[in-house]
Motif scaffolding. Structure first.
Motif, mmCIF file in Angstrom:
data_model
loop_
_atom_site.group_PDB
_atom_site.id
_atom_site.type_symbol
_atom_site.label_atom_id
_atom_site.label_comp_id
_atom_site.label_asym_id
_atom_site.label_seq_id
_atom_site.Cartn_x
_atom_site.Cartn_y
_atom_site.Cartn_z
ATOM 1 N N UNK A 101 83.299 36.859 -23.485
ATOM 2 C CA UNK A 101 82.541 37.213 -22.297
ATOM 3 C C UNK A 101 80.940 37.704 -22.904
ATOM 4 N N UNK A 102 81.197 38.243 -24.188
ATOM 5 C CA UNK A 102 79.927 38.590 -24.448
ATOM 6 C C UNK A 102 78.808 37.465 -24.724
ATOM 7 N N UNK A 103 79.475 36.465 -25.272
ATOM 8 C CA UNK A 103 78.638 35.187 -25.510
ATOM 9 C C UNK A 103 78.126 34.441 -24.180
ATOM 10 N N UNK A 104 79.059 34.445 -23.076
ATOM 11 C CA UNK A 104 78.691 34.082 -21.762
ATOM 12 C C UNK A 104 77.431 35.092 -21.357
ATOM 13 N N UNK A 105 77.581 36.284 -21.292
ATOM 14 C CA UNK A 105 76.934 37.291 -20.787
ATOM 15 C C UNK A 105 75.510 37.325 -21.551
ATOM 16 N N UNK A 106 75.494 37.159 -22.920
ATOM 17 C CA UNK A 106 74.301 37.044 -23.829
ATOM 18 C C UNK A 106 73.596 35.844 -23.367
ATOM 19 N N UNK A 107 74.215 34.726 -23.533
ATOM 20 C CA UNK A 107 73.562 33.285 -23.314
ATOM 21 C C UNK A 107 72.923 33.328 -21.594
ATOM 22 N N UNK A 108 73.467 33.583 -20.506
ATOM 23 C CA UNK A 108 73.018 33.669 -19.346
ATOM 24 C C UNK A 108 71.789 34.824 -18.954
ATOM 25 N N UNK A 109 72.277 36.077 -19.411
ATOM 26 C CA UNK A 109 71.295 37.053 -19.402
ATOM 27 C C UNK A 109 70.054 36.894 -20.004
ATOM 28 N N UNK A 110 70.148 36.440 -21.187
ATOM 29 C CA UNK A 110 69.031 36.176 -22.030
ATOM 30 C C UNK A 110 68.201 35.145 -21.595
ATOM 31 N N UNK A 111 68.680 33.875 -20.765
ATOM 32 C CA UNK A 111 67.754 32.857 -20.388
ATOM 33 C C UNK A 111 67.197 33.270 -19.234
ATOM 34 N N UNK A 112 68.077 34.260 -18.334
ATOM 35 C CA UNK A 112 67.251 34.635 -17.228
ATOM 36 C C UNK A 112 66.395 35.869 -17.165
ATOM 37 N N UNK A 113 66.476 36.858 -18.076
ATOM 38 C CA UNK A 113 65.809 38.023 -18.331
ATOM 39 C C UNK A 113 64.918 38.059 -19.605
ATOM 40 N N UNK A 114 65.364 37.144 -20.632
ATOM 41 C CA UNK A 114 64.818 37.266 -21.902
ATOM 42 C C UNK A 114 65.746 37.939 -22.916
ATOM 43 N N UNK A 115 65.633 37.425 -24.197
ATOM 44 C CA UNK A 115 66.601 38.104 -25.151
ATOM 45 C C UNK A 115 66.812 39.639 -25.435
ATOM 46 N N UNK A 116 65.788 40.452 -24.815
ATOM 47 C CA UNK A 116 65.754 41.680 -24.918
ATOM 48 C C UNK A 116 66.973 42.337 -23.659
ATOM 49 N N UNK A 117 66.943 41.586 -22.725
ATOM 50 C CA UNK A 117 67.949 42.333 -21.763
ATOM 51 C C UNK A 117 69.441 42.432 -22.120
ATOM 52 N N UNK A 118 69.982 41.240 -22.863
ATOM 53 C CA UNK A 118 71.482 41.761 -23.232
ATOM 54 C C UNK A 118 71.583 42.792 -24.235
ATOM 55 N N UNK A 119 70.437 43.204 -24.960
ATOM 56 C CA UNK A 119 70.662 44.330 -25.920
ATOM 57 C C UNK A 119 70.701 45.510 -25.027
ATOM 58 N N UNK A 120 69.722 45.608 -24.243
ATOM 59 C CA UNK A 120 69.379 46.828 -23.432
ATOM 60 C C UNK A 120 70.675 46.908 -22.498
ATOM 61 N N UNK A 121 71.229 46.183 -21.776
ATOM 62 C CA UNK A 121 72.532 46.326 -20.849
ATOM 63 C C UNK A 121 73.579 46.673 -21.851
#
Length: 426
Positions: free
Chosen positions: A174-194
């Motif tokens: 799930x972390x890979x799915x989450x990281x890739x999808x959120x990163x494309x949507x909001x930028x690479x910083x968003x997965x780290x913040x969330x």
């Protein structure tokens, strides 16, 4: 069971120290693990382990966002895994010294702060530094595993280990799915913040949910670290288990580092979310690890290891077709990565059941030595994958996976022959 000893005066002193630790551990041991607590710990493992793997999906976005090459951005993945290996060696032994609630909550809190630092990193150097901190502190799963092993009967350790590992696998996928999808949507910083918010929230939940306990060991920290190294030197089963996992996990890490470069490169031209979708295909692994645990309980660790190593070799051949591209290539990547994932995780269950049977008093230290070997292998596998992909393309990555599996299989066959056991999967 007891650890093997040479029998000299120094070893006798170690026996007395371990006896003291064993008495303290028995006094400190909680009454057991309820089904609900096992599930909560499985979720915690998933949350912690996911922090090691979502950077694999966002590294291409990091390259674009910070204007660096893909190879340079991939160092974030390597730094996290090297930090994880360091955290296993430096912090997991504290599971035999610090009450587990205190240790788990503290580690999750520090991980949350490290993720916040990564989200705010202005360039690659501070991001790599924050990634090391994240890796060092997000080792909760390696504290949970030996704790749980001491709270269940020996004949059920495989099944419980498989259940906890399913939680870790869920976090990985799930972390890979989450990281890739959120990163494309909001930028690479968003997965780290969330993920920082999630880690801190879980820490708050566990601070209330986990029962209190006392320190199971009175050994000082330097002695705990030295004990992990001594165990690796004196226990042959621990050494070979660590070698098996270093090789197989090295191949696993090589696959997922290389596949991010393949899917986002000219062969496929897909986005970072494609890595997460491919990883999601491997959700079936969550169902397979409890089955593997029961097979370990029934057939033994060596038999399961043998099947898993052969399966990794088969997976490397299937993955080779992923370089074709198109629908055929994607199908090969899905089938090959699933087979490799099932084999690697099932082998992990087999190895951990073997090493946790070596001692009742030093499981955290045994797990420290074992998992340090595993993640050093994974870190090297990630680095070699980038080099192999740059020099030979996707075929180089598949060849690397096959080579590492062959090294593990050769070592295992030598052990089976020396022990007079069958060397064909059954």
């Amino acid at each position: 069971m007891r650890l093997s000893k040479a029998g000299g005066p120094e070893e006798a002193g170690a026996d007395r120290a371990e006896g003291t630790d064993g008495a303290a551990a028995a006094a400190a041991r909680p009454p057991g693990l309820s089904r609900g607590m096992v599930l909560l710990l499985a979720v915690t493992c998933g949350v912690a382990v996911g922090n090691v793997y979502f950077p694999q999906a966002v590294s291409p976005l990091v390259a674009d966002g910070l204007n660096v090459s893909a190879d340079t951005a991939a160092l974030v993945v390597t730094a996290t895994q090297f930090g994880y290996a360091g955290g296993i060696f430096l912090l997991v032994p504290l599971g035999d010294r610090i009450p587990y609630r205190t240790l788990i909550v503290t580690l999750l809190s520090l991980t949350g702060l490290g993720l916040l630092g990564a989200a705010a990193a202005p360039g690659i150097p501070p991001l790599i530094a924050a990634s090391v901190l994240i890796g060092v502190t997000t080792v909760v799963a390696q504290v949970v595993a030996p704790t749980a092993a001491g709270l269940v009967p020996e004949e059920r350790r495989g099944a419980v280990a498989g259940t906890l590992l399913s939680g870790s696998i869920g976090g990985m996928l799930l972390s890979r799915v989450f990281g890739g999808a959120v990163g494309e949507w909001l930028g690479w910083r968003a997965p780290y913040l969330m993920t920082s918010v999630v880690a801190l929230l879980i820490a708050c939940v566990l601070a209330r949910a986990l029962p209190r306990s006392t320190a199971p060991s009175r050994q000082r920290y330097p002695a705990l670290l030295a004990e992990s190294l001594r165990l690796l030197r004196t226990e042959p089963d621990l050494r070979r288990s660590g070698f098996y996992q270093a090789m197989i996990f090295g191949g696993f890490s090589a696959l997922w580092t290389g596949v991010a470069l393949l899917l986002t490169g000219p062969e496929y031209g897909l986005g970072a979310s494609a890595v997460g979708v491919l990883a999601l295909v491997n959700a079936a692994t969550m169902l397979c690890t409890p089955v593997a645990g029961r097979q370990v309980d029934r057939r033994g660790s060596d038999a399961v290891n043998l099947v898993c190593m052969v399966a990794v070799l088969v997976a490397s051949a299937v993955l080779f077709a992923g370089g074709i591209g198109g629908a055929v290539g994607l199908a090969a990547l899905a089938v090959g990565s699933l087979l490799l994932d099932v084999a690697m995780q099932s082998g992990t269950v087999a190895n951990q059941v073997r090493i946790f049977g070596l001692s009742d008093e030093a499981r955290a230290r045994l797990n420290t030595a074992y998992m340090t070997c595993a993640y050093v292998g994974g870190s090297i596998g990630s680095w070699l994958s980038v080099q192999a992909y740059g020099a030979f393309g996707w075929s180089g990555v598949c060849g690397l996976v096959a080579l590492l599996a062959t090294l593990a299989l050769t070592r295992h066959v030598a052990h089976l022959r020396g022990a007079g056991q069958p060397v064909t999967p059954s």
